[in-house]
Scaffold this active site. Structure first.
Site, PDB file in Angstrom:
ATOM      1  N   ARG A  31       6.528 -19.413   9.479  1.00 12.54           N
ATOM      2  CA  ARG A  31       6.725 -18.635  10.706  1.00 12.54           C
ATOM      3  C   ARG A  31       5.461 -18.674  11.552  1.00 12.54           C
ATOM      4  NH1 ARG A  31       8.453 -14.856   8.327  1.00 12.54           N
ATOM      5  NH2 ARG A  31      10.517 -15.787   8.328  1.00 12.54           N
ATOM      6  N   ASP A  33       9.671 -14.368  -0.798  1.00 16.26           N
ATOM      7  CA  ASP A  33       8.209 -14.321  -0.949  1.00 16.26           C
ATOM      8  C   ASP A  33       7.736 -14.212  -2.403  1.00 16.26           C
ATOM      9  OD1 ASP A  33       7.622 -14.711   1.693  1.00 16.26           O
ATOM     10  OD2 ASP A  33       7.271 -12.604   2.165  1.00 16.26           O
ATOM     11  N   ASN A  72      15.593  -8.332  11.394  1.00 16.31           N
ATOM     12  CA  ASN A  72      14.657  -8.261  10.271  1.00 16.31           C
ATOM     13  C   ASN A  72      13.299  -7.701  10.720  1.00 16.31           C
ATOM     14  OD1 ASN A  72      12.687  -8.978   8.346  1.00 16.31           O
ATOM     15  ND2 ASN A  72      13.902 -10.704   7.628  1.00 16.31           N
ATOM     16  N   GLU A  73      13.023  -6.462  10.343  1.00 16.32           N
ATOM     17  CA  GLU A  73      11.790  -5.803  10.783  1.00 16.32           C
ATOM     18  C   GLU A  73      10.534  -6.520  10.270  1.00 16.32           C
ATOM     19  OE1 GLU A  73      11.638  -1.577  10.167  1.00 16.32           O
ATOM     20  OE2 GLU A  73       9.628  -1.452  11.051  1.00 16.32           O
ATOM     21  N   ASP A  94      15.008 -18.854  12.902  1.00 17.03           N
ATOM     22  CA  ASP A  94      15.855 -19.058  11.736  1.00 17.03           C
ATOM     23  C   ASP A  94      15.053 -19.821  10.689  1.00 17.03           C
ATOM     24  OD1 ASP A  94      18.246 -18.665  10.434  1.00 17.03           O
ATOM     25  OD2 ASP A  94      19.013 -20.628  10.990  1.00 17.03           O
ATOM     26  N   PHE A 133       8.887 -10.172   1.911  1.00 17.92           N
ATOM     27  CA  PHE A 133      10.334  -9.945   1.849  1.00 17.92           C
ATOM     28  C   PHE A 133      11.008 -11.224   1.356  1.00 17.92           C
ATOM     29  CE2 PHE A 133      11.843 -12.405   5.523  1.00 17.92           C
ATOM     30  CZ  PHE A 133      10.655 -12.624   6.197  1.00 17.92           C
TER      31      PHE A 133
END
Ligand code: IMP
Length: 181
Positions: free
Chosen positions: A167, A144, A10-11, A66, A141
């Site tokens: 995160r 969100d 996931n960029e 994760d 993404f």
């Protein structure tokens, strides 16, 4: 400068981690790799098992992350199944499931699993918010556009998301620990 490799397909996750790393003097490198995630009910267990499988391919330290979205009125759904649920019913589906439900409390949880070459260490980050009444915002993404934190969705925040996100919180404790070693 401390350097560490983030394995993710996931960029967006990588970009967020890279920016947050800059604040803590950590240079985050990237291996873009899709790996098999075991299914299960516990995010910590899933992260640990995924990292364990990757140690067979990697001979230097790395971390993975994760995440899951846990909705209180749905008893924590989609939680560890967030990725599958996003791919199948998506944000529209979650908004429909929440139709008429008053308690819209939800949280995001992130688990980081770091392999230091010998053992795996886990770090956790959590952010509490609400499921919005409608999809809002164009940034970010995944979930969100439906995750509201203090009145705005993460998709309406741009980089500011990185100040509050699950995160960010998990990476913060990881990077602090890493730079103090
Ligand atoms: P995973 O950690 O990549 O397995 O993510 C599980 C699901 O949660 C995926 O559908 C992601 O798009 C979504 N997700 C993970 N982190 C975030 C986030 O920061 N914002 C919104 N959705 C996220």
């Amino acid at each position: 400068m401390v350097e560490v490799i983030f394995i993710t397909s996931n960029e967006s996750k990588y970009r967020e981690a890279r920016k947050i790393g800059e604040k803590y003097g950590v240079n985050v490198g990237w291996i873009q790799l899709e790996y098999l995630e075991p299914q299960g009910n516990d995010l910590r267990e899933i992260a640990k098992l995924s990292a364990e499988m990757l140690t067979k391919k990697m001979d230097s330290p790395f971390f993975i992350e994760d995440s899951g979205l846990f909705i209180k009125a749905l008893n924590g759904f989609p939680g560890p199944y967030s990725s599958y649920v996003f791919k199948t019913i998506g944000n529209e589906g979650i908004i429909k499931l929440m139709d008429g439900i008053e308690d819209r409390t939800a949280f995001f949880m992130a688990i980081i699993a770091y392999w230091d070459g010998n053992k795996i260490k886990l770090f956790e980050g959590k952010v509490e918010g609400k499921i919005a009444n409608e999809i809002r915002g164009t940034g970010g993404f995944g979930y969100d556009p439906i995750f509201e934190y203090e009145g705005r969705t993460f998709a309406e925040m741009g980089d500011e998301k990185n100040e509050y996100s699950h995160r960010r919180r998990a990476l913060e404790s990881f990077f602090k620990w890493l730079s103090e070693r």
